[in-house]
Design an enzyme around this catalytic site. Structure first.
Site, mmCIF file in Angstrom:
data_model
loop_
_atom_site.group_PDB
_atom_site.id
_atom_site.type_symbol
_atom_site.label_atom_id
_atom_site.label_comp_id
_atom_site.label_asym_id
_atom_site.label_seq_id
_atom_site.Cartn_x
_atom_site.Cartn_y
_atom_site.Cartn_z
ATOM 1 N N HIS A 229 30.015 65.153 60.842
ATOM 2 C CA HIS A 229 31.101 65.482 60.045
ATOM 3 C C HIS A 229 32.256 64.228 60.251
ATOM 4 O O HIS A 229 33.362 64.622 60.261
ATOM 5 C CB HIS A 229 31.954 66.654 60.407
ATOM 6 C CG HIS A 229 31.049 67.933 59.998
ATOM 7 N ND1 HIS A 229 31.233 68.664 58.790
ATOM 8 C CD2 HIS A 229 30.376 68.736 60.954
ATOM 9 C CE1 HIS A 229 30.370 69.702 58.912
ATOM 10 N NE2 HIS A 229 29.854 69.868 59.969
ATOM 11 N N ASP A 289 28.921 70.498 65.548
ATOM 12 C CA ASP A 289 28.116 71.398 64.787
ATOM 13 C C ASP A 289 27.588 70.774 63.754
ATOM 14 O O ASP A 289 28.076 69.569 63.348
ATOM 15 C CB ASP A 289 29.048 72.729 64.032
ATOM 16 C CG ASP A 289 30.171 72.036 63.188
ATOM 17 O OD1 ASP A 289 30.798 71.174 63.641
ATOM 18 O OD2 ASP A 289 30.152 72.598 62.118
ATOM 19 N N GLU A 290 26.555 71.268 63.272
ATOM 20 C CA GLU A 290 25.678 70.762 61.938
ATOM 21 C C GLU A 290 25.387 69.476 61.963
ATOM 22 O O GLU A 290 25.717 68.516 60.964
ATOM 23 C CB GLU A 290 26.565 71.303 60.666
ATOM 24 C CG GLU A 290 26.562 72.747 60.377
ATOM 25 C CD GLU A 290 27.696 73.086 59.419
ATOM 26 O OE1 GLU A 290 27.364 74.046 58.495
ATOM 27 O OE2 GLU A 290 28.435 72.310 59.117
ATOM 28 N N VAL A 291 24.843 68.893 62.987
ATOM 29 C CA VAL A 291 24.588 67.476 63.030
ATOM 30 C C VAL A 291 23.115 67.127 62.618
ATOM 31 O O VAL A 291 22.099 67.918 62.862
ATOM 32 C CB VAL A 291 24.394 66.723 64.434
ATOM 33 C CG1 VAL A 291 24.201 65.601 64.705
ATOM 34 C CG2 VAL A 291 25.901 67.023 65.151
ATOM 35 N N ASP A 342 26.514 75.425 68.344
ATOM 36 C CA ASP A 342 25.584 74.328 68.283
ATOM 37 C C ASP A 342 25.248 73.892 69.658
ATOM 38 O O ASP A 342 24.206 73.425 70.026
ATOM 39 C CB ASP A 342 25.625 73.454 67.224
ATOM 40 C CG ASP A 342 25.909 73.903 65.817
ATOM 41 O OD1 ASP A 342 26.978 74.798 65.879
ATOM 42 O OD2 ASP A 342 25.505 73.758 64.902
#
Length: 494
Positions: A229, A289-291, A342
């Site tokens: 992000h 998160d969400e890497v 995460d």
């Protein structure tokens, strides 16, 4: 000081949201822990009412938080009262135990209270004992995907105070834009914001948000989400992001923050030192998160680093390596890190220094159980996502959440410090922010504040929420209607 001033704010909050009819407390939201109301009532004149400091109070006239609250809540209690000379026939004496008026609310603030209160224009004896069920009752705003004007944020803080939210989680930057104007790294916003002049938050703006929140007993916790992000970060900070490769040559695109360079951690250390000076709260959200690992996998230098560190092909270990360095940086600055779940899911060893925010759907209470079993504190966000469109009547979906309904010990359940309403910005800007938030967020507010056994019936809650929604409308908050009906004071902002 803040434990007392927040008691006072909660007292005043209840003062001004009660239903007009004496003897009935339909409009109290969130529901107090204990409430006993008398049918006795006496006429109250705005001209004869005042707030004052008890002679034994450690704080006296000149205490900025209380002086401001006196003025603000007088106008809320008596919206039609004209300014002028007042007789002090009826006065609320305020007693505080500490004279410190310049501090900030924190995780140790005591919000319990006992008091008598009254209903609009009538004295109505009501005994209340109140305290929050959870210490952390947060609301997230995303100001990267759509820029939110300063006034929209300030109005959100007002509505949060009315609803007894006490933490503003400011997801201030993300992939699309970097609106935070850093004094240490000004290129981050000048090159990473949607517009370098009109779509930024200056240092003055940030101070105003923090001050506005402080006056309402609300903490401000910033989030600088990395290593993913971060596309907007790379526009203003060279060599921060990982170059992606196509075969043996760079593709010209970039992925997450580059975790293998010393310069990355030097930059992050400088940014977090600035953050410490700007944001006074003891917590900071580190994201995590969400890497997407695809870019890291494509980069030959990253692959060589993975081999050197013995990570094999497990890129979750690389993210854990990065996060551990960032946790160390924030901990060295005496900041308690919050991370998205995460980070917990990817780590074999878990440090007690961070708080885990559970956000993924599915069996989110299973995740809460796992995190607390590891001895870590939890913030529950998964069932409180409000950003997607939905009918207002689905407020019951949030009201029926049971944060502690998992199999675990009392010690585990004590580690659930609260929950958070999340308003992500993909489909939300200033045009629809408040109707999408309110009154659905109020349902989560009561779940996080009130006794669950006393507030388990949706049908009984509906009349109170309907009245509270009208109170929000009267105060200028564009809260959506719950069903057919009207408010005595309709919204007048259009």
């Amino acid at each position: 000081m803040f434990q007392t001033e927040r008691r006072f704010l909660r007292l005043l909050f209840l003062l001004c949201i009660l239903h007009y009819e004496a003897g009935q407390v339909f409009g109290v939201w969130p529901m107090p822990q204990q409430i006993t109301q008398s049918t006795d009532r006496y006429l109250l004149s705005p001209q004869s009412f005042s707030f004052s400091y008890s002679k034994d109070s450690a704080a006296q006239s000149g205490c900025s938080v209380l002086d401001s609250a006196f003025k603000r809540y007088y106008s809320l209690i008596f919206p039609d009262a004209a300014d002028g000379a007042r007789k002090t026939e009826f006065s609320i004496n305020t007693l505080v135990k500490s004279g410190e008026c310049d501090g900030y609310p924190d995780e140790g603030s005591d919000e319990s209270c006992e008091y008598l209160l009254f209903i609009f224009y009538f004295v109505n004896k009501t005994e209340i004992q109140d305290f929050p069920r959870f210490e952390f009752r947060g609301l997230l705003l995303d100001t990267s995907r759509h820029y939110l004007p300063l006034n929209a944020i300030l109005k959100t803080l007002d509505a949060m105070a009315y609803s007894k939210f006490n933490v503003f989680h400011w997801h201030i930057v993300d992939d699309p834009s970097f609106p935070y104007q850093s004094y240490s790294y000004p290129d981050l916003s000048s090159k990473g914001a949607f517009h370098p002049m009109t779509h930024i938050y200056t240092q003055s703006d940030v101070k105003r948000v923090i001050s506005h929140a402080r006056m309402r007993g609300i903490r401000v916790i910033p989030e600088f989400d990395t290593p993913g992000h971060t596309q907007s970060w790379g526009k203003g900070q060279p060599n921060l992001l990982t170059p992606c490769y196509k075969g043996d040559v760079p593709s010209g695109t970039f992925g997450p923050v580059n975790p293998i360079l010393d310069s990355t951690y030097q930059f992050m250390s400088g940014l977090f030192k600035e953050m410490k000076s700007v944001f006074p709260d003891s917590y900071v959200h580190l994201g995590g998160d969400e890497v997407n690992f695809a870019c890291w996998k494509s980069n030959p230098n990253v692959r060589a680093f993975m081999t050197k560190m013995g990570f094999g092909h497990d890129y979750t270990k690389l993210e854990s390596y990065y996060i551990e360095n960032i946790v160390n940086i924030s901990s060295a600055l005496n900041k308690t890190p919050i991370v998205w779940q995460d980070v917990f899911d990817y780590r074999e060893r878990h440090r007690p220094q961070y708080v885990v925010e559970v956000w993924k759907g599915g069996c989110y209470l299973c995740e809460v159980r796992r995190v607390t079993k590891a001895g870590l504190k939890v913030i529950l966000a998964a069932p409180f996502y409000l950003d997607l469109p939905g009918p207002t009547h689905n407020w019951a979906r949030y009201y029926n959440v049971r944060p502690l309904a998992f199999k675990g010990t009392d010690q585990q359940k004590a580690l659930v410090i609260g929950g958070e309403v999340c308003m992500w910005g993909e489909y939300v800007d200033a045009t629809n922010l408040h109707p999408r938030l309110w009154p659905r967020a109020c349902a989560a507010a009561e779940r996080l504040w009130s006794n669950e056994e006393m507030t388990s019936n949706v049908d009984q809650a509906f009349p109170r929420l309907e009245k509270f929604r009208c109170s929000l409308i009267r105060r200028g908050i564009q809260a959506e209607p719950l069903f057919v009906g009207y408010c005595k004071d309709e919204y007048r902002g259009v």
